[in-house]
Design an enzyme around this catalytic site. Structure first.
Site, short mmCIF file in Angstrom:
data_model
loop_
_atom_site.label_atom_id
_atom_site.label_comp_id
_atom_site.label_asym_id
_atom_site.label_seq_id
_atom_site.Cartn_x
_atom_site.Cartn_y
_atom_site.Cartn_z
CB CYS A 82 -0.89 -0.02 1.24
SG CYS A 82 -2.01 1.39 1.37
CG HIS A 117 -5.79 -2.37 -1.04
ND1 HIS A 117 -4.80 -3.04 -0.37
CD2 HIS A 117 -5.46 -1.05 -0.97
CE1 HIS A 117 -3.91 -2.17 0.09
NE2 HIS A 117 -4.29 -0.94 -0.27
CD GLU A 118 -6.74 1.54 -3.43
OE1 GLU A 118 -6.83 2.48 -2.60
OE2 GLU A 118 -5.65 0.97 -3.67
CG HIS A 157 -7.23 2.92 1.58
ND1 HIS A 157 -6.40 3.22 2.63
CD2 HIS A 157 -6.48 2.22 0.70
CE1 HIS A 157 -5.20 2.72 2.40
NE2 HIS A 157 -5.22 2.10 1.23
#
Length: 188
Positions: free
Chosen positions: A94, A136-137, A140
């Site tokens: 990341c 994954h994003e 966030h």
């Protein structure tokens, strides 16, 4: 414009991002800057909180990854995962946790409802690397980092690196958000 990246332990990375209500020229400019910043850092995905904006926006471009050359760059706004299929374990990294990699189990395929760069509603099926980067994003956008999803024993192996990042020891080739690090006072 290349934007600085927020790093592990920055508060904004732990907030739940707010939905966007539309796309205007400021958001279009942010999207362009996010792509430029991501590519400058040799990344394949970037979420708005990583560049200091707590909004539900992410960009990705996995075309530089082997076997993904055919994939087009994507803008994803207000994503919602409708369903998941299968699981796989893969090493992740990341831009907000530089120098740290770890294995994370994620669904292998997803059905995603989202809005594109024109704010048009879309639904798509994604698998492989694209599905992994989207998830994954999205993490966030929900205040979660990939290290939070690692197995406890694996996370212990990277604790030294996480502690260094949290204390401001960051070594990257790309700009990061400057922060004041207050040393811990030693007892007298």
């Amino acid at each position: 414009m290349i934007l600085p990246i927020n790093i592990y332990s920055d508060d904004i990375l732990r907030l739940k991002a707010k939905p966007l209500k539309g796309v205007d020229s400021a958001i279009e400019e942010l999207i362009a800057s996010m792509f430029e910043s991501m590519r400058n850092a040799s990344g394949i995905g970037l979420a708005a909180p990583q560049v200091g904006r707590s909004i539900r926006l992410l960009v990705l471009d996995v075309s530089c990854v082997s076997k993904c050359e055919h994939e087009k760059p994507m803008v994803v706004i207000n994503p919602h995962i409708l369903s998941v299929r299968g699981h796989n374990d893969m090493e992740e990294g990341c831009l907000s946790v530089p120098g740290v990699q770890g294995y994370v189990v994620r669904p292998a395929a997803i059905t995603l409802k989202y809005r594109d760069e024109h704010f048009a509603e879309r639904t798509g099926e994604f698998s492989g690397m694209v599905a992994r980067v989207i998830q994954h994003e999205i993490d966030h956008l929900d205040g979660t980092l990939f290290v939070d999803r690692m197995e406890k024993r694996d996370r212990k192996k990277i604790q030294k690196e996480l502690t260094a990042l949290a204390s401001g020891i960051v070594d990257t080739e790309y700009p990061v958000v400057e922060r004041e690090v207050v040393p811990i006072a030693k007892p007298t």
